[in-house]
Write an enzyme that holds these catalytic residues in place. Structure first.
Site, mmCIF file in Angstrom:
data_model
loop_
_atom_site.group_PDB
_atom_site.id
_atom_site.type_symbol
_atom_site.label_atom_id
_atom_site.label_comp_id
_atom_site.label_asym_id
_atom_site.label_seq_id
_atom_site.Cartn_x
_atom_site.Cartn_y
_atom_site.Cartn_z
ATOM 1 N N LYS A 24 6.582 -20.833 41.918
ATOM 2 C CA LYS A 24 6.833 -19.759 40.942
ATOM 3 C C LYS A 24 7.778 -20.223 39.844
ATOM 4 O O LYS A 24 7.510 -20.031 38.652
ATOM 5 C CB LYS A 24 7.447 -18.548 41.664
ATOM 6 C CG LYS A 24 8.035 -17.502 40.736
ATOM 7 C CD LYS A 24 8.592 -16.312 41.490
ATOM 8 C CE LYS A 24 9.996 -16.432 42.007
ATOM 9 N NZ LYS A 24 11.082 -16.313 41.021
ATOM 10 N N ASN A 25 8.906 -20.836 40.250
ATOM 11 C CA ASN A 25 9.947 -21.130 39.258
ATOM 12 C C ASN A 25 9.645 -22.353 38.407
ATOM 13 O O ASN A 25 10.416 -22.697 37.506
ATOM 14 C CB ASN A 25 11.312 -21.260 39.952
ATOM 15 C CG ASN A 25 11.795 -19.902 40.440
ATOM 16 O OD1 ASN A 25 11.232 -18.870 40.067
ATOM 17 N ND2 ASN A 25 12.807 -19.897 41.279
ATOM 18 N N ARG A 43 13.438 -11.157 34.717
ATOM 19 C CA ARG A 43 14.447 -11.794 33.874
ATOM 20 C C ARG A 43 13.966 -13.115 33.284
ATOM 21 O O ARG A 43 14.409 -13.512 32.209
ATOM 22 C CB ARG A 43 15.699 -12.086 34.702
ATOM 23 C CG ARG A 43 16.315 -10.900 35.348
ATOM 24 C CD ARG A 43 17.448 -11.358 36.225
ATOM 25 N NE ARG A 43 18.339 -12.199 35.452
ATOM 26 C CZ ARG A 43 19.326 -11.749 34.679
ATOM 27 N NH1 ARG A 43 19.583 -10.471 34.634
ATOM 28 N NH2 ARG A 43 20.072 -12.573 33.991
ATOM 29 N N CYS A 56 21.365 -7.768 37.900
ATOM 30 C CA CYS A 56 20.316 -7.456 38.867
ATOM 31 C C CYS A 56 20.928 -7.445 40.253
ATOM 32 O O CYS A 56 22.139 -7.591 40.396
ATOM 33 C CB CYS A 56 19.145 -8.426 38.759
ATOM 34 S SG CYS A 56 19.450 -10.009 39.505
ATOM 35 N N ARG A 84 24.473 -12.193 36.157
ATOM 36 C CA ARG A 84 23.503 -13.122 35.548
ATOM 37 C C ARG A 84 23.438 -13.091 34.021
ATOM 38 O O ARG A 84 22.406 -12.764 33.428
ATOM 39 C CB ARG A 84 22.115 -12.885 36.157
ATOM 40 C CG ARG A 84 22.104 -13.027 37.655
ATOM 41 C CD ARG A 84 20.748 -12.885 38.245
ATOM 42 N NE ARG A 84 19.894 -14.046 38.030
ATOM 43 C CZ ARG A 84 18.639 -14.128 38.454
ATOM 44 N NH1 ARG A 84 18.099 -13.127 39.104
ATOM 45 N NH2 ARG A 84 17.928 -15.212 38.229
ATOM 46 N N PRO A 85 24.521 -13.465 33.359
ATOM 47 C CA PRO A 85 24.491 -13.502 31.894
ATOM 48 C C PRO A 85 23.612 -14.641 31.370
ATOM 49 O O PRO A 85 23.234 -15.536 32.128
ATOM 50 C CB PRO A 85 25.953 -13.756 31.526
ATOM 51 C CG PRO A 85 26.537 -14.439 32.714
ATOM 52 C CD PRO A 85 25.812 -13.903 33.922
ATOM 53 N N VAL A 86 23.276 -14.589 30.057
ATOM 54 C CA VAL A 86 22.480 -15.679 29.452
ATOM 55 C C VAL A 86 23.251 -16.298 28.278
ATOM 56 O O VAL A 86 22.664 -16.863 27.372
ATOM 57 C CB VAL A 86 21.082 -15.190 28.992
ATOM 58 C CG1 VAL A 86 20.197 -14.884 30.193
ATOM 59 C CG2 VAL A 86 21.190 -13.987 28.078
ATOM 60 N N LEU A 128 24.929 -18.951 28.025
ATOM 61 C CA LEU A 128 24.777 -20.401 27.820
ATOM 62 C C LEU A 128 23.465 -20.741 27.113
ATOM 63 O O LEU A 128 23.391 -21.702 26.355
ATOM 64 C CB LEU A 128 24.881 -21.144 29.155
ATOM 65 C CG LEU A 128 26.213 -20.948 29.894
ATOM 66 C CD1 LEU A 128 26.176 -21.585 31.277
ATOM 67 C CD2 LEU A 128 27.370 -21.527 29.082
ATOM 68 N N ASP A 167 18.408 -19.828 46.972
ATOM 69 C CA ASP A 167 17.192 -19.077 47.294
ATOM 70 C C ASP A 167 16.781 -19.192 48.763
ATOM 71 O O ASP A 167 15.765 -18.639 49.167
ATOM 72 C CB ASP A 167 16.026 -19.553 46.411
ATOM 73 C CG ASP A 167 16.212 -19.149 44.961
ATOM 74 O OD1 ASP A 167 17.026 -18.241 44.695
ATOM 75 O OD2 ASP A 167 15.550 -19.744 44.093
ATOM 76 N N VAL A 200 26.624 -19.668 44.069
ATOM 77 C CA VAL A 200 25.876 -19.595 42.808
ATOM 78 C C VAL A 200 25.872 -18.178 42.226
ATOM 79 O O VAL A 200 26.124 -17.979 41.037
ATOM 80 C CB VAL A 200 24.432 -20.131 42.991
ATOM 81 C CG1 VAL A 200 23.645 -20.035 41.690
ATOM 82 C CG2 VAL A 200 24.453 -21.573 43.491
ATOM 83 N N ARG A 231 6.526 -10.427 44.262
ATOM 84 C CA ARG A 231 6.888 -11.172 43.052
ATOM 85 C C ARG A 231 6.874 -12.667 43.321
ATOM 86 O O ARG A 231 6.672 -13.456 42.407
ATOM 87 C CB ARG A 231 8.303 -10.783 42.600
ATOM 88 C CG ARG A 231 8.408 -9.358 42.177
ATOM 89 C CD ARG A 231 9.787 -9.086 41.687
ATOM 90 N NE ARG A 231 10.140 -10.076 40.663
ATOM 91 C CZ ARG A 231 11.272 -10.109 40.017
ATOM 92 N NH1 ARG A 231 12.183 -9.210 40.277
ATOM 93 N NH2 ARG A 231 11.512 -11.017 39.114
#
Ligand code: EPU
Length: 420
Positions: free
Chosen positions: A22-23, A93, A117, A122-124, A126, A307, A329, A399
């Site tokens: 998936k990732n 996201r 979430c 979980r900021p973005v 960067l 994960d 993390v 998902r």
């Protein structure tokens, strides 16, 4: 809402095939926006998140075509909008992954700002600051990241303050079409970042250093189409292996990659599993024995993956002895603990660590999934527990795990979906 009904107590036995990652598939689908030629993506997993990414491309005017072998062909030359709406970003996201490609190829992008979430804030920041360093003009207003650049992005030296997987991917994609050389330091070394880099290289990008903490990208004028097959999902692989270990079973997973699962396989061996590997398969045998507790500490690759910690918590909950799980993390990834305790587990949270005292067995109960990997851990708990467990809110599991109940059934599990 669908639920899963599990009758626990069966040792998992048999063989299954692992799906595409998936990732890795998500950034590769976003990367198709970087060229006007057709990109064929093979070995895509059948997951809700993949459908969401295809829907996101669709709402920008790009119509993915699925061929008879279920490969997807994407020709992004029909793109009409450069925007990822809140309705889609709030469900996934990873939609943020279109920001870099849109900006690099079309000079503009509007992507809804992802909120927090179930696993953390979980900021973005960067992603944004790196693209700004490459010359993008970015404002965050009305809940949207609004980005533009006059002409091409410019190569830059970027030091990532934290190791971020999608942040590294966004910047790497943007840099493929920038003017000059971009260096990403403290880059994520995850295998999915490498898989994306290999796809971009097939498309004509000039990238070196993928898989190390310094990635160098020399921008090119344009990228071309290609056909690329997504690598196997290491987290799906690990999840089934842990489920087999927790149920004292014996399984073989095929079409996978043992070389990218070292930290997980070594913990499973510590838990008492007998593990054999080939080029593309892993066999795990507990010889009917109860697992032993293990302690893990999550960190970016090649360390133990975040994960995978919830699934090890489920394993420890029925193992011999006491184990600890430390999460470094994300700040809030222990929601499954309270549900497992409702099944009779003895787990306590101390800051960013959970201490798990193994009990003889869990007892089935109705439980609720809170995020993708937490759902997987509750299914494992249900598979070992006595009596029946129902897992509610399993849209989370759909998902990220392809046909989970069919795969578990083929390993002998008594599990079925109860439609809403
Ligand atoms: N972070 C920041 N600022 C940023 C970006 C990240 O502070 O701009 C922080 C995050 O808050 C977090 C840490 O850095 O504390 C690492 O987050 P990262 O950015 O690496 O996570 P991500 O890219 O959003 C991907 C996976 C996740 C996986 C993490 C960590 C995808 C689509 N998602 O998320 O997968 O947990 O890396 O390995 O690749 C999952 O599949 O269930 C899943 C959550």
């Amino acid at each position: 809402m669908d639920k899963l009904l599990i009758k626990g107590g069966v040792r998992l036995q048999g063989e299954i095939r692992i799906a595409g990652a998936k990732n890795s598939a998500l950034p590769i689908l976003a990367a198709t926006l970087l060229t006007h030629e057709t990109v064929q993506v093979c070995n895509l997993p059948h997951l809700f998140d993949i459908t969401t990414m295809l829907e996101l491309l669709g709402c920008m005017g790009v119509q993915p075509v699925i061929d008879e072998k279920l490969n997807v062909e994407i020709d992004s030359s029909t793109i009409a909008h450069f925007s990822a709406p809140y309705e889609l970003v709030k469900t996934m996201r990873a939609s943020i992954l279109v920001l870099g490609p849109l900006l690099a190829r079309y000079g503009e992008a509007e992507v809804a700002l992802p909120g927090g979430c179930a696993i953390g804030s979980r900021p973005v920041n960067l992603h944004i600051s790196a693209l700004q360093a490459m010359g993008a003009d970015i404002v965050v207003e009305d809940g949207y990241i609004k980005a533009s650049v006059d002409g091409r992005l410019k190569g830059a030296s970027i030091f990532m303050d934290m190791v971020t997987v999608t942040g590294t991917e966004n910047v790497m994609m943007a840099a493929t079409l920038a003017d000059g050389v971009t260096t990403i330091e403290n880059a994520a070394r995850e295998p999915e970042v490498v898989d994306l880099a290999l796809c971009l290289i097939e498309m004509g990008a000039k990238i070196t250093g993928q898989g190390t903490d310094t990635i160098v990208i020399e921008g090119v004028k344009e990228l071309k189409g290609c056909s690329y097959s997504v690598m196997p999902d290491r987290i799906e692989t690990g999840t089934y292996l842990i489920a087999a270990a927790a149920t004292r079973g014996h399984i073989k997973v095929k079409d996978t990659r043992p070389d990218i699962l070292e930290s997980v396989l070594s913990k499973l061996e510590q838990a008492g599993a007998d593990i054999k590997v080939g080029d593309n398969w892993i066999e795990l045998d507990m010889h009917g024995k109860r697992p032993k507790s293990v302690s893990v500490r999550t960190a970016p690759y090649p360390a133990f993956p975040t994960d995978m910690q919830a699934q090890f918590t489920a394993l420890n909950s029925v193992a011999e002895g006491t184990g600890s799980i430390t999460e470094t993390v994300f700040e809030n990834r222990f929601m499954h603990v309270h549900e497992m305790n409702r099944m009779g587990a003895a787990i306590r949270v101390e800051g960013n660590t959970v201490i798990v005292d193994g009990v003889d067995n869990l007892k089935g109960a109705p439980v609720m999934a809170t995020d993708l990997r937490a759902s997987a851990s509750l299914i494992i708990a249900g598979l070992v527990g006595e009596n029946e467990t129902t897992v509610d809110r399993i849209y989370h599991i759909d998902r990220g795990y392809e046909c989970i109940e069919e795969k578990l059934q083929s390993l002998g599990a008594q599990i079925r979906r109860l439609p809403a």
